[in-house]
Design a protein around this motif. Sequence first.
Motif, PDB file in Angstrom:
ATOM      1  N   LEU A   1       0.810  -1.220   0.000  1.00 33.34           N
ATOM      2  CA  LEU A   1       0.000   0.000   0.000  1.00 33.34           C
ATOM      3  C   LEU A   1       0.843   1.271   0.000  1.00 33.34           C
ATOM      4  O   LEU A   1       0.308   2.369   0.147  1.00 33.34           O
TER       5      LEU A   1
ATOM      6  N   VAL B   1      -7.530   1.043  -2.414  1.00 33.82           N
ATOM      7  CA  VAL B   1      -6.841  -0.062  -1.747  1.00 33.82           C
ATOM      8  C   VAL B   1      -7.045  -1.353  -2.536  1.00 33.82           C
ATOM      9  O   VAL B   1      -6.103  -2.120  -2.771  1.00 33.82           O
TER      10      VAL B   1
ATOM     11  N   VAL C   1      -0.337   4.973  -1.427  1.00 33.83           N
ATOM     12  CA  VAL C   1      -1.768   5.248  -1.579  1.00 33.83           C
ATOM     13  C   VAL C   1      -2.117   6.525  -0.825  1.00 33.83           C
ATOM     14  O   VAL C   1      -1.521   6.841   0.211  1.00 33.83           O
TER      15      VAL C   1
ATOM     16  N   ARG D   1      -4.718  -2.148  -5.385  1.00 38.83           N
ATOM     17  CA  ARG D   1      -3.326  -2.492  -5.108  1.00 38.83           C
ATOM     18  C   ARG D   1      -3.107  -4.010  -5.053  1.00 38.83           C
ATOM     19  O   ARG D   1      -1.986  -4.452  -4.841  1.00 38.83           O
TER      20      ARG D   1
END
Length: 213
Positions: A37, A78, A40, A81
């Motif tokens: 992540l 999210v 992000v 990803r």
Amino acid sequence: MSEQLPDGGHPLSQKDIDALDARWANAWTPAEVAARLDGVTTPWYVAAGWALDLFRGGKTREHEDLEIAVPAGRFAEVRDRFPGHLWDAVGYRRVWTSPGPEALAAVHQTWLRDPVTDEYRLDVFREPHDGDTWICRRDETLRLPYADIIRRTPDGIPYLAPELVLLFKARNVRPKDQVDFDGVVPLLSDSQRAELRALLTRVHPGHEWLAGL
């Protein structure tokens, strides 16, 4: 409540739940998820027992899974990803595979599944929010900026403030929750203890943990 649920959810027996538990044997660690992540813009944080271990600076017990939380309206950033993985929506002893918008709106938990091994790697809570303001699922009048509830480890892994983690654990105290409370409270600052005491009084008045604060 079941009559309000969307179609397509598979009811779970206790045997099914036990089998699902075994599929969490290779859940990712906070560091592994943080690497995926990285970059992000959506605020996110490690939740539950792992968050308390990040606060304490090391793993103190085994964890059945890894839970993170994100604003529900920004879940897509999210989700994107993790290409090649599958998502299941979970709640009310049901699982929706490849959930549609209605199923996602009905529950707040989303499990990331490896399509090759069928094992679960990550549990994502899609939390209520108003822009950059977090809204507590237990008390919608409790609203705080994400910047005020997220802490970070020295290497940058975000986790929920321990007083809020313990607030969520307070509803149904299991043995591991009591262990977490007993281990974390001595490490809280005076202001964190006061905040936890205020939160418990507000959301769970008369809670047994108040005596330990």
